[in-house]
Design an enzyme around this catalytic site. Sequence first.
Site, mmCIF file in Angstrom:
data_model
loop_
_atom_site.group_PDB
_atom_site.id
_atom_site.type_symbol
_atom_site.label_atom_id
_atom_site.label_comp_id
_atom_site.label_asym_id
_atom_site.label_seq_id
_atom_site.Cartn_x
_atom_site.Cartn_y
_atom_site.Cartn_z
ATOM 1 N N SER A 107 0.833 -1.196 0.000
ATOM 2 C CA SER A 107 0.000 0.000 0.000
ATOM 3 C C SER A 107 0.876 1.258 0.000
ATOM 4 O O SER A 107 1.694 1.442 -0.888
ATOM 5 C CB SER A 107 -0.954 -0.046 1.202
ATOM 6 N N HIS A 132 -2.288 -1.191 -4.422
ATOM 7 C CA HIS A 132 -3.739 -1.204 -4.604
ATOM 8 C C HIS A 132 -4.263 0.223 -4.525
ATOM 9 O O HIS A 132 -3.523 1.156 -4.220
ATOM 10 C CB HIS A 132 -4.437 -2.126 -3.593
#
Length: 210
Positions: A107, A132
Amino acid sequence: MKDPIDLYMNTLVPMVVEQTSRGERAYDIFSRMLKERIIFLSGPVHDGMSSLICAQLLFLEAENPSKEIAMYINSPGGVVTSGLSIYDTMQYIRPKVSTLVIGQAASMGSLLLTAGEKGMRFSLPNSRVMVHQPSGGYQGQATDIMIHARETEKLKRRLNEIYVKHTGQDLDTVEAALERDNFMSAEDAKAWGLIDEILESRGKTDDTAK
């Protein structure tokens, strides 16, 4: 209730003793590493962590604005705005910042990994990287939820632009890759442009990656 022994062991930071002309001086291990211009970004990214990391970056710049800084990353990600404050500080300061993932950079961790100086972004062989799109949960009035949803969309676009800038991928490729949790090996991360090199031993990159 947490086991007090586990709590103690998990928060125990080793101390190192250094001999100086004035006698012995004790440092916690992270402070000693900071003297070598090494910063550890470990654990979830949040406001408290970002304040510490930014302060260390600014301190090292003040000490020597031309000497490189090494950042070791092992993070599952966290708060987007906290991560962006670290990102902006990395881009703002004068010293080059090398990044090295040890364990995982997921992330926001992956964004900070790829934000290192071009040619100075590294991974150890068995590290994992995950990218993501941002997510969030909101509650309250429908209008407020819509406002937060629009803000999340803006953050998503901005994060995509940052990945485009640092990886060399086009926007469509980045958007497709970040649509869902996308896990990568060190080799995959290198092929995608998130890192520049996989390190198995210090070797010739010793001075750069610390």
